[in-house]
Each structure stands twice: as structure tokens, then as C-alpha cells.
Design a protein around this motif. Structure first.
Motif, short mmCIF file in Angstrom:
data_model
loop_
_atom_site.label_atom_id
_atom_site.label_comp_id
_atom_site.label_asym_id
_atom_site.label_seq_id
_atom_site.Cartn_x
_atom_site.Cartn_y
_atom_site.Cartn_z
N ALA A 60 40.95 48.69 -18.23
CA ALA A 60 39.73 48.95 -16.97
C ALA A 60 39.69 47.29 -16.47
N ILE A 61 39.72 46.30 -17.40
CA ILE A 61 39.66 45.05 -16.69
C ILE A 61 40.84 44.56 -16.04
N ASP A 62 42.04 45.02 -16.87
CA ASP A 62 43.22 44.84 -16.14
C ASP A 62 43.42 45.44 -14.66
N GLN A 63 42.78 46.71 -14.65
CA GLN A 63 43.14 47.29 -13.20
C GLN A 63 41.87 46.90 -12.26
N ALA A 64 40.96 46.22 -12.82
CA ALA A 64 39.91 45.66 -11.80
C ALA A 64 40.38 44.57 -10.70
N ASP A 65 39.58 44.53 -9.64
CA ASP A 65 39.91 43.56 -8.54
C ASP A 65 38.85 42.51 -8.71
N VAL A 66 37.68 43.04 -9.08
CA VAL A 66 36.53 42.36 -9.09
C VAL A 66 35.81 42.60 -10.50
N LEU A 67 35.20 41.58 -11.29
CA LEU A 67 34.67 41.57 -12.51
C LEU A 67 33.19 41.08 -12.30
N VAL A 68 32.34 41.59 -12.59
CA VAL A 68 30.89 41.03 -12.46
C VAL A 68 30.52 40.94 -13.84
N ASP A 87 38.21 37.51 -25.57
CA ASP A 87 39.37 36.82 -26.47
C ASP A 87 40.54 37.87 -26.52
N GLN A 88 40.25 39.11 -26.32
CA GLN A 88 41.55 39.91 -26.57
C GLN A 88 42.28 40.03 -25.20
N LEU A 89 41.94 39.40 -24.28
CA LEU A 89 42.81 39.41 -23.05
C LEU A 89 44.00 38.47 -23.20
N PRO A 90 45.22 38.79 -22.85
CA PRO A 90 46.30 37.79 -22.76
C PRO A 90 45.89 36.61 -21.67
N THR A 91 46.78 35.67 -21.79
CA THR A 91 46.58 34.49 -20.88
C THR A 91 46.93 35.01 -19.40
N THR A 116 28.56 25.43 -16.72
CA THR A 116 29.05 24.76 -17.54
C THR A 116 29.99 25.67 -18.69
N SER A 117 29.47 26.75 -18.83
CA SER A 117 30.40 27.62 -19.79
C SER A 117 31.29 28.96 -19.32
N MET A 118 30.60 29.55 -18.33
CA MET A 118 31.09 30.76 -18.00
C MET A 118 32.29 30.35 -16.91
N ARG A 119 32.11 29.53 -16.06
CA ARG A 119 33.24 29.08 -15.21
C ARG A 119 34.42 28.51 -15.71
N ALA A 120 34.15 27.94 -16.80
CA ALA A 120 35.14 27.56 -17.79
C ALA A 120 35.77 28.65 -18.40
N LEU A 121 35.38 29.72 -18.97
CA LEU A 121 35.56 30.86 -19.55
C LEU A 121 36.40 31.54 -18.56
N VAL A 122 36.00 31.86 -17.21
CA VAL A 122 36.99 32.65 -16.36
C VAL A 122 38.22 31.75 -16.23
N ALA A 123 38.16 30.60 -15.84
CA ALA A 123 39.13 29.59 -15.41
C ALA A 123 40.25 29.65 -16.78
N SER A 124 39.72 29.74 -17.89
CA SER A 124 40.82 29.71 -19.15
C SER A 124 41.70 30.80 -19.01
N LEU A 125 41.30 31.90 -18.15
CA LEU A 125 42.00 33.13 -18.10
C LEU A 125 42.62 33.34 -16.62
N GLY A 127 40.95 33.42 -13.68
CA GLY A 127 40.33 34.17 -12.75
C GLY A 127 39.64 33.11 -11.89
N TRP A 128 39.20 33.47 -10.69
CA TRP A 128 38.47 32.91 -9.84
C TRP A 128 36.87 33.17 -9.79
N SER A 129 36.07 32.37 -9.98
CA SER A 129 34.62 32.60 -10.05
C SER A 129 34.01 32.15 -8.79
#
Length: 170
Positions: A60-68, A87-91, A116-125, A127-129
Motif C-alpha cells: 500500500a505504501i508503494d502504491q500511494a502517491d501521498v503518505l500522511v 525500516d522494511q522499505l527499500p532504499t 528534526t527527526s521526521m523530515r530526515a526520516l522521509v529524506a532518507s527514503l 521522499g518529499w516532506s
């Protein structure tokens, strides 16, 4: 547009879940649903096995355009449930996706944890915050745990930003 609102609270009756549900309601023009991480198989989340619930969540995450991404704030950061799922998502799993960052907390002191933490988490995968974040405390909810204008207004703005990001990438 496909939207998944991820509730990173272990409870599906929490204020965190209420914010995720509000995102789905506000995204009436989208194919949208809430993903309650707390309902997924715990052993599969911890990589001690596999389970269809976790495989379906990742799909479902893979198919989504937007994640909240809606998390309770624990120890000035996002929940461990959100961490073990992502953590289970691929690079580069979030490449091309717009992510809305939202949090619930006991008080106003950890507002910056979204930046400080969530933007970095999204960027590491990859994603656009979106620029607008949603931070809610108990005072932002009515007696029935429904989010008030202090949550709904920034959430609506953040969803509009996400729509623009998704629209510009197609």
C-alpha cells in the motif's frame, strides 16, 4: 491520487488515529485509507517472520502517491512502530511521493521533532516532506477526541501542498 494515512500509535482509538482519519476525510477526492501499524503482525514488523498484513502495508505504501505520517511523540521523536515499518522499505521507496508530517503530543515542547527527526526520516527514503506540518496536543481535540480547527486547518493546507507536489511530478 492514492493516499495512505499511517497511524503510528499502537491504538486505533487514539488522538493520533483521529488525525489520520481526519486526513482521509479531508482527502475526499482521493482513494484514501488509514493504515494502523498497531494492527499489523508484531513478529513480521520485527522481521522475525512474515505475515500478509505487513506485506500488504508495504505494498500500500508503494502504491500511494501521498503518505500522511501521523505519530505520537515519544522521547522527542516519532514512535518505534513507525520506525520498524519504514525500516522494511527499500532504499528510495518514497521517491516521487509527497509526505505530510503530523504528530500528537502531551504538550507543545517537542514541536520541532517533526522537522528534526521526521523530515530526515522521509529524506532518507527519498521522499518529499511538504512544508506545513501538523502538531496537536490534547487541547486541539474535543471531548470526543475529534480534532478541532487547530489541527484541521494545517492538515488541509498540508494535503493541498501534497496534491501540488504529486500533480507537478506527473
Amino acid at each position: 491520487m492514492k493516499l495512505i494515512a499511517i497511524n503510528a500509535s499502537p491504538s486505533d482509538t487514539s488522538k493520533t488515529h483521529a488525525v489520520a482519519a481526519a486526513a482521509v476525510e479531508l482527502a475526499a477526492d482521493a482513494e484514501a485509507s488509514v493504515l494502523d501499524i498497531g494492527s499489523l503482525d508484531a513478529d513480521a514488523l520485527l522481521l522475525r517472520g512474515s505475515h500478509p498484513s505487513v506485506a500488504e502495508a508495504i505494498h500500500a505504501i508503494d502504491q500511494a502517491d501521498v503518505l500522511v505520517l501521523v505519530t505520537p511523540i515519544y522521547r522527542a521523536t516519532y514512535s518505534g512502530l513507525l520506525k520498524v515499518l519504514l525500516d522494511q522499505l527499500p532504499t528510495a521507496a518514497l521517491a516521487g511521493k509527497a509526505c505530510v508530517l503530523a504528530a500528537t503530543a502531551g504538550g507543545p515542547l517537542h514541536y520541532l521533532s517533526l522537522d528534526t527527526s521526521m523530515r530526515a526520516l522521509v529524506a532518507s527514503l527519498d521522499g518529499w516532506s511538504v512544508a506545513t506540518v501538523v502538531y496537536a496536543t490534547g487541547a486541539d481535540f474535543d471531548e470526543s477526541n475529534r480534532p478541532g480547527p487547530g489541527v484541521l486547518e494545517p492538515l488541509s493546507r498540508a494535503l493541498d501542498e501534497a496534491r501540488r507536489i504529486v500533480g507537478s511530478s506527473t
